[in-house]
Design an enzyme around this catalytic site. Structure first.
Site, PDB file in Angstrom:
ATOM      1  N   TYR A 157       0.836  -1.197   0.000  1.00  0.00           N
ATOM      2  CA  TYR A 157       0.000   0.000   0.000  1.00  0.00           C
ATOM      3  C   TYR A 157       0.877   1.255   0.000  1.00  0.00           C
ATOM      4  O   TYR A 157       1.901   1.309   0.662  1.00  0.00           O
ATOM      5  CB  TYR A 157      -0.901   0.036   1.229  1.00  0.00           C
ATOM      6  CG  TYR A 157      -1.998  -1.008   1.256  1.00  0.00           C
ATOM      7  CD1 TYR A 157      -2.267  -1.809   0.161  1.00  0.00           C
ATOM      8  CD2 TYR A 157      -2.781  -1.183   2.396  1.00  0.00           C
ATOM      9  CE1 TYR A 157      -3.262  -2.760   0.192  1.00  0.00           C
ATOM     10  CE2 TYR A 157      -3.788  -2.127   2.446  1.00  0.00           C
ATOM     11  CZ  TYR A 157      -4.030  -2.917   1.349  1.00  0.00           C
ATOM     12  OH  TYR A 157      -5.026  -3.864   1.397  1.00  0.00           O
ATOM     13  N   LEU A 192     -18.223  -1.665   0.357  1.00  0.00           N
ATOM     14  CA  LEU A 192     -19.103  -0.768  -0.408  1.00  0.00           C
ATOM     15  C   LEU A 192     -18.873  -0.913  -1.910  1.00  0.00           C
ATOM     16  O   LEU A 192     -19.355  -0.094  -2.691  1.00  0.00           O
ATOM     17  CB  LEU A 192     -18.889   0.688   0.014  1.00  0.00           C
ATOM     18  CG  LEU A 192     -19.088   0.997   1.501  1.00  0.00           C
ATOM     19  CD1 LEU A 192     -18.949   2.491   1.751  1.00  0.00           C
ATOM     20  CD2 LEU A 192     -20.424   0.485   2.006  1.00  0.00           C
ATOM     21  N   GLY A 217     -16.231  -0.437  -3.833  1.00  0.00           N
ATOM     22  CA  GLY A 217     -15.593   0.727  -4.431  1.00  0.00           C
ATOM     23  C   GLY A 217     -16.427   1.992  -4.393  1.00  0.00           C
ATOM     24  O   GLY A 217     -16.212   2.911  -5.188  1.00  0.00           O
ATOM     25  N   GLY A 218     -17.406   2.056  -3.468  1.00  0.00           N
ATOM     26  CA  GLY A 218     -18.249   3.237  -3.333  1.00  0.00           C
ATOM     27  C   GLY A 218     -19.609   3.111  -3.982  1.00  0.00           C
ATOM     28  O   GLY A 218     -20.492   3.957  -3.753  1.00  0.00           O
ATOM     29  N   GLY A 229     -24.094   5.386  -1.982  1.00  0.00           N
ATOM     30  CA  GLY A 229     -25.037   6.440  -2.330  1.00  0.00           C
ATOM     31  C   GLY A 229     -24.588   7.391  -3.420  1.00  0.00           C
ATOM     32  O   GLY A 229     -24.921   8.582  -3.380  1.00  0.00           O
TER      33      GLY A 229
END
Length: 324
Positions: free
Chosen positions: A53, A213, A215-216, A220
């Protein structure tokens, strides 16, 4: 914070873990330190990272950020369950990656140095290595445990049969074997329900879902009118376009429930048997606070069925999912 054991082990972790993949490339070090301090104050004790990372090959930027945070207040080290991973390429020489004993030993030493600690609580192999015998990999990992440099061993991105092989080999060696598996798992990606999740439950391996999620997409984006996740990636926009109808329906369902979509997605994971702790990957402190609120979201059996209808899984565990 609610707590549970990590798989069959005696190690106690919070029901949500802190993922640090954004630290460095997307979250500057000061903000990353703020997020880690907030997480600790809120009772999060599982801090997950990896040697690759940080986006700059071989530097372990994210591990360095965590190590600097620990060094500022050394007493923090005893309050967290510190995890990292080994597999990815850390250089351009032939033995700078994968799961040979040669690389595992070196990678562990380098992670310890960057993290500014004398031991790693959970050392995870980041991927299966199709070029190295598992016997060699396990011998190297077990030696690190014997030396006190690693306390527990985990896996990531393993198939169900990989988990079975790893556990049975460890059993033959008279050692406990992996206590955790980190896999992608969310409402949109439920493949692990076929064999990985059943294997985890059978062997007492705690599942740590990453990308909760997706990747978002489950956070929402349609209602907010914003792009998804690390939005510079064209793939994110393509995924949203592909799932737009379902995501729109999901966001309406969440609005009717009165709960933000990200919290619903995390709560759904927390309701799945065998799941220990989904890994949150906040870029800013506010995202962490919103994610932690999912611990208070209770979904009824009928609501879980409605989510299953909206995001169908593979049909349960194999082989019943596709055979009689």
């Amino acid at each position: 914070m609610k707590h549970t054991n990590l798989g069959r082990s005696g190690l106690v972790v919070g029901r949500l873990g802190l993922g640090t993949m954004n630290f460095g490339p997307h979250t500057p070090e000061p903000e990353a330190h703020t997020i880690m301090s907030l997480a600790l104050d809120k009772g999060v004790n599982l801090f997950d990272t990896a040697n690759i990372y940080g986006a700059r090959m071989g530097e372990g930027v994210t591990e360095q950020i965590i190590g600097n945070w620990i060094a500022r207040v050394p007493a923090r080290r005893d309050r967290i369950v510190l995890t990292t991973k080994v597999y990815g390429m850390m250089g351009r020489t032939p033995n700078s990656g994968r799961l040979s004993a040669f690389h595992i030993k070196r990678a562990c030493e380098e992670s310890l140095r960057r993290l500014r600690t004398d031991h790693i609580d959970l050392f995870q192999v980041h991927h299966v290595d199709r070029t190295t015998p598992w016997e060699e990999t396990w011998q190297a990992l077990d030696l690190l445990v014997t030396q006190g440099k690693v306390t527990y061993v985990g896996t990531s991105n393993f198939a169900g049969w990989h988990l079975a092989r790893a556990q049975e080999h460890a059993r033959q060696c008279g050692t406990p074997g992996p206590v955790s598996e980190q896999s992608v798992y969310n409402l949109l990606e439920r493949t692990v329900e076929l064999e990985v999740l059943p294997a985890c439950r059978a062997y007492g391996i705690g599942l740590l879902p990453y990308s909760p999620l997706h990747g978002g997409l489950l956070g929402g984006p349609v209602r907010r009118g914003v792009a998804v996740g690390r939005t510079a990636e064209p793939a994110a926009g393509k995924r949203l376009k592909r799932h737009h109808e379902r995501i729109t329906a999901y966001e309406k369902w969440c609005a009717d429930l009165g709960t933000p979509p990200a919290q619903v997605a995390l709560a759904w994971l927390l309701h799945q048997p065998g799941v220990t702790a989904p890994i949150l990957g906040p870029r800013v402190a506010g995202q962490l606070e919103e994610g932690l609120a999912a611990l208070k979201v209770a979904l009824s059996s009928s609501q879980l069925k409605e989510l299953d209808a909206l995001f169908p899984g593979p049909g349960g565990p194999a082989p019943e999912a596709y055979a009689w």
